[in-house]
Design a protein around this motif. Structure first.
Motif, PDB file in Angstrom:
ATOM      1  N   PRO A 183       0.700  -1.151   0.109  1.00  0.00           N
ATOM      2  CA  PRO A 183      -0.026   0.031   0.120  1.00  0.00           C
ATOM      3  C   PRO A 183       0.841   1.260  -0.056  1.00  0.00           C
ATOM      4  O   PRO A 183       0.685   2.260  -0.632  1.00  0.00           O
ATOM      5  N   GLU A 184       1.912   1.287   0.788  1.00  0.00           N
ATOM      6  CA  GLU A 184       2.711   2.365   0.887  1.00  0.00           C
ATOM      7  C   GLU A 184       3.328   2.851  -0.538  1.00  0.00           C
ATOM      8  O   GLU A 184       3.257   4.048  -0.942  1.00  0.00           O
ATOM      9  N   SER A 185       4.193   1.834  -1.008  1.00  0.00           N
ATOM     10  CA  SER A 185       4.583   2.083  -2.312  1.00  0.00           C
ATOM     11  C   SER A 185       3.800   2.241  -3.371  1.00  0.00           C
ATOM     12  O   SER A 185       4.129   3.211  -4.420  1.00  0.00           O
ATOM     13  N   CYS A 186       2.598   1.755  -3.225  1.00  0.00           N
ATOM     14  CA  CYS A 186       1.511   1.849  -4.289  1.00  0.00           C
ATOM     15  C   CYS A 186       1.196   3.464  -4.330  1.00  0.00           C
ATOM     16  O   CYS A 186       0.810   4.034  -5.492  1.00  0.00           O
ATOM     17  N   TRP A 187       0.814   3.963  -3.020  1.00  0.00           N
ATOM     18  CA  TRP A 187       0.700   5.406  -3.119  1.00  0.00           C
ATOM     19  C   TRP A 187       1.859   6.181  -3.735  1.00  0.00           C
ATOM     20  O   TRP A 187       1.695   7.150  -4.321  1.00  0.00           O
TER      21      TRP A 187
END
Length: 296
Positions: free
Chosen positions: A277-281
């Motif tokens: 989720p963090e890298s996707c954002w």
């Protein structure tokens, strides 16, 4: 359009694993393959559009000369095959509704697919990235590219790929891959080796997700291989997570005395990773800022 002549002479086939379950991105990846998640790009007329990561990877590889693609997919990945299949009826709907720029984008994409050879190979069980690459063995009889379907790198005129291809040929390597300096290398495959020249390394060891990383040079999932990698993967036992890791297969090549080299990303080359989720954002934010700032 960029076209790298060396691809025609040395590299013709691209293997694109897209079979991971994407469990770190649940629940969205329960039905939607993570490789179909969107990033921002420029569409027709200079407008911003959202494009699946896998389509962007395909188009980038197409633009540097690849025309033969092997996508490794798992169960529940029907959306990928559907997306890479022309849909004339949908194009008619777009044109009827005066969505001409969107229709032109799709026509261009379908045109690239239509003049390429695209095959889908099934990985029935999620046995690891190395196992996914091994599934492509019947497709490959020569040096080939492996490019993960969930990672995209923005670089001027695809410079990261140009350097990768040229380095592999120049140094006569059996495996060549991209590395990047990262803050927390524990979540990656990690390389250590000696620097041959600026940003180019003779790889002496690669370890998957080490507890005590020897360096902060993380392996990025873009590689050029000699088919000998298949022999290595065939004798590679499951490692981290009980899966066959491509990193472990590369380490096998090193143990056999074969040549493995790496090239580091340049500061201006931007990696977009949708793995969690963090890298996707972060990937969405970076792609928006990059393409929003581009001129038409």
């Amino acid at each position: 359009m960029i076209k790298i002549l060396e691809v025609d002479r040395v590299l013709r086939k691209a293997v694109v694993p897209a079979a991971g379950l994407g469990t770190r991105l649940l629940p969205i990846t329960k039905e939607l393959p993570k490789e179909m998640l969107p990033l921002f790009f420029k569409g027709k007329g200079g407008r911003l559009c959202l494009k699946p990561v896998l389509q962007a990877v395909f188009e980038q590889l197409y633009d540097v000369g690849f025309r033969e693609f092997c996508f490794i997919v798992g169960r529940g990945k029907r959306a990928i095959a559907d997306h890479f299949t022309s849909d004339p009826h949908f194009l008619e709907v777009l044109r009827r509704d005066a969505k001409d720029e969107q229709a032109k984008d799709l026509v261009e994409f379908y045109g690239k697919v239509d003049i390429s050879s695209v095959v889908f190979v099934s990985q029935p069980e999620p046995k690891g990235f190395g196992d996914a690459v091994l599934k492509a063995k019947p497709f490959v009889l020569e040096n080939f590219l492996v490019h993960a379907g969930d990672t995209y790198i923005i670089s001027p005129e695809h410079s990261h790929l140009v350097r990768l291809f040229k380095l592999h040929e120049e140094l006569g390597a059996d495996a060549t891959f991209i590395v990047q300096e990262v803050e927390d290398p524990k979540q990656y495959g990690v390389m250590k080796g000696k620097e041959l020249r600026e940003n180019v390394y003779e790889v002496e060891e690669v370890v998957e997700k080490p507890q005590k990383p020897a360096t902060n040079l993380a392996v990025m999932p873009i590689y050029v291989f000699n088919p000998v990698i298949f022999k290595a993967l065939e004798v590679t036992r499951p490692g981290k997570g009980g899966e066959v890791q491509l990193t472990d297969g590369i380490q096998k090549l090193i143990e056999w005395g074969l040549r493995v080299v790496a090239v580091k990303l340049e500061p201006e080359e931007v990696r977009l990773d949708i793995g969690n989720p963090e890298s996707c954002w972060e990937a969405l934010s970076l792609s928006y800022r990059h393409y929003q700032g581009m001129k038409k």
